[in-house]
Design a protein around this motif. Structure first.
Motif, short mmCIF file in Angstrom:
data_model
loop_
_atom_site.label_atom_id
_atom_site.label_comp_id
_atom_site.label_asym_id
_atom_site.label_seq_id
_atom_site.Cartn_x
_atom_site.Cartn_y
_atom_site.Cartn_z
N LEU A 74 33.46 43.36 56.02
CA LEU A 74 33.63 43.78 54.63
C LEU A 74 35.11 43.94 54.29
O LEU A 74 35.58 43.49 53.25
N THR A 75 35.87 44.57 55.18
CA THR A 75 37.30 44.76 54.95
C THR A 75 38.01 43.41 54.81
O THR A 75 38.85 43.23 53.92
N GLY A 96 28.54 36.55 45.65
CA GLY A 96 28.69 35.48 44.68
C GLY A 96 29.91 34.61 44.95
O GLY A 96 29.89 33.41 44.70
N ALA A 97 30.96 35.21 45.47
CA ALA A 97 32.18 34.46 45.81
C ALA A 97 32.09 33.89 47.23
O ALA A 97 33.07 33.37 47.74
N THR A 98 30.94 34.00 47.85
CA THR A 98 30.67 33.55 49.24
C THR A 98 31.69 34.09 50.23
O THR A 98 32.13 33.41 51.15
N LEU A 99 32.05 35.35 50.04
CA LEU A 99 32.97 36.01 50.98
C LEU A 99 32.25 36.91 51.97
O LEU A 99 32.83 37.32 52.96
N LEU A 106 24.12 47.24 54.55
CA LEU A 106 25.51 47.36 54.11
C LEU A 106 25.54 47.59 52.60
O LEU A 106 24.89 46.87 51.84
N ALA A 107 26.28 48.62 52.17
CA ALA A 107 26.45 48.91 50.75
C ALA A 107 27.94 48.93 50.44
O ALA A 107 28.74 49.42 51.24
N VAL A 108 28.30 48.40 49.28
CA VAL A 108 29.70 48.33 48.87
C VAL A 108 29.81 48.87 47.46
O VAL A 108 29.01 48.54 46.59
N ASP A 133 39.39 50.90 51.40
CA ASP A 133 40.68 50.22 51.39
C ASP A 133 41.78 51.11 51.95
O ASP A 133 42.75 50.61 52.53
N THR A 134 41.65 52.43 51.84
CA THR A 134 42.67 53.33 52.39
C THR A 134 42.38 53.73 53.83
O THR A 134 43.27 54.22 54.52
N ALA A 135 41.14 53.54 54.30
CA ALA A 135 40.75 53.85 55.69
C ALA A 135 39.92 52.69 56.22
O ALA A 135 38.69 52.76 56.27
N PRO A 136 40.58 51.58 56.63
CA PRO A 136 39.83 50.38 57.01
C PRO A 136 39.09 50.47 58.34
O PRO A 136 38.18 49.69 58.59
#
Length: 167
Positions: A74-75, A96-99, A106-108, A133-136
């Motif tokens: 995810l990171t 959607g961006a196939t990333l 998994l929840a984002v 993003d601040t604690a990867p």
């Protein structure tokens, strides 16, 4: 020095022979008795228990590690999204961006303008892990206050969405 005299062979003496298989099997000298069998069974049981403890200890560890690896993916996906598009995306946007190919564990979540993200992953052991993003680096989630990017309501919805229990 005088060499020692050799012994003369006795013509009536027989050479020793090894016992036949039938004789060896009938002998009680090589037989297994009950205490020997019980000791063998106990030793095998102790060794088996040691192996089971080792294996059963590794399984939860590997399940937790899988959740942490999902958060590491995810990171990476969020990093690509930020560089490419200038914003962090939620799970649907990343798919959607196939990333990202994240599953149901998994929840984002992001804030309204996509300037930060928070991820939660549920292990098969039932433990919840998070990163942002601040604690990867993924850590165990014990309090949703650690999720600085999203509101408490969003955090609870994320946890419920992956089958976790409210904190």
């Amino acid at each position: 020095m005088k060499p020692s005299p050799r012994r003369k062979k006795d013509p009536h003496r027989r050479a020793r022979r090894l016992p036949s298989a039938a004789t060896a099997l009938r002998s009680t000298a090589g037989a297994f008795d009950l205490p020997s069998i019980l000791v063998g069974v106990v030793i095998v049981g102790v060794l088996t228990a040691g192996v089971l403890v080792s294996v059963l200890g590794v399984i939860p560890f590997s399940q937790d590690l899988e959740s942490k690896q999902d958060l590491a993916a995810l990171t990476t996906a969020e990093g690509v999204s930020k560089v490419r598009d200038g914003v962090f995306r939620d799970k649907a946007g990343l798919k959607g961006a196939t990333l990202l190919n994240g599953g149901d564990t998994l929840a984002v979540g992001t804030d309204a303008n996509g300037s930060c993200f928070a991820g939660i992953s549920k292990s098969e052991t039932g433990r919840l892990f998070f990163n942002s993003d601040t604690a990867p680096t993924p850590k165990e989630l014990t309090d949703h206050a650690a999720l600085e990017c999203v509101t408490d309501t969003v955090a609870q919805d994320m946890i419920a969405g992956i089958g976790g229990h409210a904190l």
